[in-house]
Scaffold this active site. Sequence first.
Site, PDB file in Angstrom:
ATOM      1  N   HIS A 153      43.860  35.165  50.319  1.00  0.00           N
ATOM      2  CA  HIS A 153      44.183  36.565  49.999  1.00  0.00           C
ATOM      3  C   HIS A 153      45.604  36.620  49.427  1.00  0.00           C
ATOM      4  O   HIS A 153      46.519  35.996  49.984  1.00  0.00           O
ATOM      5  CB  HIS A 153      44.096  37.423  51.265  1.00  0.00           C
ATOM      6  CG  HIS A 153      44.427  38.857  51.003  1.00  0.00           C
ATOM      7  ND1 HIS A 153      43.544  39.732  50.401  1.00  0.00           N
ATOM      8  CD2 HIS A 153      45.559  39.552  51.236  1.00  0.00           C
ATOM      9  CE1 HIS A 153      44.128  40.918  50.281  1.00  0.00           C
ATOM     10  NE2 HIS A 153      45.349  40.840  50.779  1.00  0.00           N
ATOM     11  N   ARG A 176      23.874  46.428  50.167  1.00  0.00           N
ATOM     12  CA  ARG A 176      24.803  45.334  50.476  1.00  0.00           C
ATOM     13  C   ARG A 176      24.115  44.324  51.409  1.00  0.00           C
ATOM     14  O   ARG A 176      24.259  43.114  51.255  1.00  0.00           O
ATOM     15  CB  ARG A 176      26.049  45.953  51.147  1.00  0.00           C
ATOM     16  CG  ARG A 176      27.256  45.076  51.153  1.00  0.00           C
ATOM     17  CD  ARG A 176      28.461  45.831  51.693  1.00  0.00           C
ATOM     18  NE  ARG A 176      29.046  46.744  50.732  1.00  0.00           N
ATOM     19  CZ  ARG A 176      29.825  46.384  49.715  1.00  0.00           C
ATOM     20  NH1 ARG A 176      30.111  45.110  49.525  1.00  0.00           N
ATOM     21  NH2 ARG A 176      30.314  47.277  48.891  1.00  0.00           N
ATOM     22  N   ARG A 187      33.868  40.699  47.135  1.00  0.00           N
ATOM     23  CA  ARG A 187      32.826  41.479  47.777  1.00  0.00           C
ATOM     24  C   ARG A 187      33.234  41.791  49.203  1.00  0.00           C
ATOM     25  O   ARG A 187      33.822  40.944  49.889  1.00  0.00           O
ATOM     26  CB  ARG A 187      31.518  40.665  47.849  1.00  0.00           C
ATOM     27  CG  ARG A 187      30.896  40.336  46.518  1.00  0.00           C
ATOM     28  CD  ARG A 187      30.063  41.454  45.954  1.00  0.00           C
ATOM     29  NE  ARG A 187      29.061  41.940  46.873  1.00  0.00           N
ATOM     30  CZ  ARG A 187      28.407  43.089  46.660  1.00  0.00           C
ATOM     31  NH1 ARG A 187      28.660  43.834  45.593  1.00  0.00           N
ATOM     32  NH2 ARG A 187      27.504  43.507  47.522  1.00  0.00           N
ATOM     33  N   GLY A 215      38.141  31.730  38.776  1.00  0.00           N
ATOM     34  CA  GLY A 215      37.828  30.483  39.476  1.00  0.00           C
ATOM     35  C   GLY A 215      38.942  29.456  39.455  1.00  0.00           C
ATOM     36  O   GLY A 215      38.685  28.268  39.633  1.00  0.00           O
ATOM     37  N   ASP A 231      40.221  40.980  55.763  1.00  0.00           N
ATOM     38  CA  ASP A 231      41.542  40.354  55.642  1.00  0.00           C
ATOM     39  C   ASP A 231      42.305  40.279  56.971  1.00  0.00           C
ATOM     40  O   ASP A 231      43.538  40.347  56.984  1.00  0.00           O
ATOM     41  CB  ASP A 231      42.406  41.081  54.589  1.00  0.00           C
ATOM     42  CG  ASP A 231      41.757  41.066  53.211  1.00  0.00           C
ATOM     43  OD1 ASP A 231      41.037  40.106  52.907  1.00  0.00           O
ATOM     44  OD2 ASP A 231      41.963  42.033  52.455  1.00  0.00           O
ATOM     45  N   GLU A 277      48.937  29.440  45.526  1.00  0.00           N
ATOM     46  CA  GLU A 277      47.583  29.395  46.094  1.00  0.00           C
ATOM     47  C   GLU A 277      46.919  28.070  45.742  1.00  0.00           C
ATOM     48  O   GLU A 277      46.232  27.456  46.570  1.00  0.00           O
ATOM     49  CB  GLU A 277      46.728  30.552  45.556  1.00  0.00           C
ATOM     50  CG  GLU A 277      47.178  31.927  46.003  1.00  0.00           C
ATOM     51  CD  GLU A 277      46.259  33.031  45.500  1.00  0.00           C
ATOM     52  OE1 GLU A 277      45.042  32.848  45.452  1.00  0.00           O
ATOM     53  OE2 GLU A 277      46.795  34.109  45.127  1.00  0.00           O
ATOM     54  N   ASN A 302      41.311  28.989  41.722  1.00  0.00           N
ATOM     55  CA  ASN A 302      41.402  28.370  43.050  1.00  0.00           C
ATOM     56  C   ASN A 302      40.247  27.407  43.286  1.00  0.00           C
ATOM     57  O   ASN A 302      40.426  26.334  43.861  1.00  0.00           O
ATOM     58  CB  ASN A 302      41.423  29.446  44.143  1.00  0.00           C
ATOM     59  CG  ASN A 302      42.808  30.001  44.374  1.00  0.00           C
ATOM     60  OD1 ASN A 302      43.698  29.293  44.844  1.00  0.00           O
ATOM     61  ND2 ASN A 302      43.008  31.263  44.020  1.00  0.00           N
TER      62      ASN A 302
HETATM   63  C1  GAR Z   1      43.404  35.012  43.755  1.00  0.00           C
HETATM   64  O1  GAR Z   1      44.724  35.468  43.571  1.00  0.00           O
HETATM   65  C2  GAR Z   1      42.933  35.332  45.160  1.00  0.00           C
HETATM   66  O2  GAR Z   1      43.959  35.281  46.109  1.00  0.00           O
HETATM   67  C3  GAR Z   1      42.449  36.744  44.985  1.00  0.00           C
HETATM   68  O3  GAR Z   1      41.838  36.791  43.734  1.00  0.00           O
HETATM   69  C4  GAR Z   1      42.436  35.801  42.882  1.00  0.00           C
HETATM   70  C5  GAR Z   1      41.316  34.947  42.355  1.00  0.00           C
HETATM   71  O4  GAR Z   1      41.775  34.102  41.352  1.00  0.00           O
HETATM   72  N1  GAR Z   1      41.540  37.093  46.027  1.00  0.00           N
HETATM   73  C6  GAR Z   1      41.411  38.316  46.517  1.00  0.00           C
HETATM   74  O5  GAR Z   1      42.028  39.261  46.077  1.00  0.00           O
HETATM   75  C7  GAR Z   1      40.414  38.437  47.626  1.00  0.00           C
HETATM   76  N2  GAR Z   1      40.525  39.732  48.249  1.00  0.00           N
HETATM   77  P1  GAR Z   1      40.873  32.866  40.882  1.00  0.00           P
HETATM   78  O6  GAR Z   1      39.465  33.417  40.604  1.00  0.00           O
HETATM   79  O7  GAR Z   1      41.531  32.382  39.633  1.00  0.00           O
HETATM   80  O8  GAR Z   1      40.871  31.872  41.983  1.00  0.00           O
END
Ligand code: GAR
Length: 200
Positions: free
Chosen positions: A117, A73, A99, A16, A153, A182, A18
Amino acid sequence: MTEKAKNIVILISGAGSNMAALIRAAEEENWEASLGARVVAVISNKPGAEGLALAQALGVPTQVLDHKGFESRAAFDAALQTLIDAHQPALVVLAGFMRILTPDFVEHYAGLMVNVHPSLLPAFTGLNTHQRAIDAGCSEAGATVHLVTADLDHGQILAQAVVPVLPDDSASTLAARVLAQEHLMYPQAIKDFLRKLKPA
Ligand code: GAR
């Protein structure tokens, strides 16, 4: 806050970071005053996600919907949609939400759901993006903010951040360099997106 507030719901599965960057930006930049927007809920499909405690510490209510309790799903996505819609969201933010989403769910939030992504899309959709970028000999890597469509994506690109791939990088050193970008890019891209959204 009026009833026209742009409610933001964030979906997570893990750390979490981001999500936290987004909540902090909304707080520090007072998005309620400047954009009429607020983060109203964080929802995780994993009961043990570290991000849950982080969201609570940042003052945002959390909910857990464990996908393991569902037979399909589609059934999980339908329950998730009900949970999200109870918050009357103007925007759904995927922040490390790991997911694959059903077409009906994606269609329901068409144009109103964004994802970050960890690659320079269209390169390296899917998983293990950092190792794949290193293996391919890329000199640059990065991350992409995009609209979510049923095609994984592949939605419209809203923002990208580029970092160098260094000669002695491992997937984890590269991931850390990308993740730091990010945290800067995602709140900014969401802010830009919210400005263009019509009032709820
Ligand atoms: C981030 O690097 C995000 O870009 C990636 O997971 C990480 C989550 O980090 N997302 C994906 O791979 C989506 N396909 P966080 O939980 O610390 O934000």
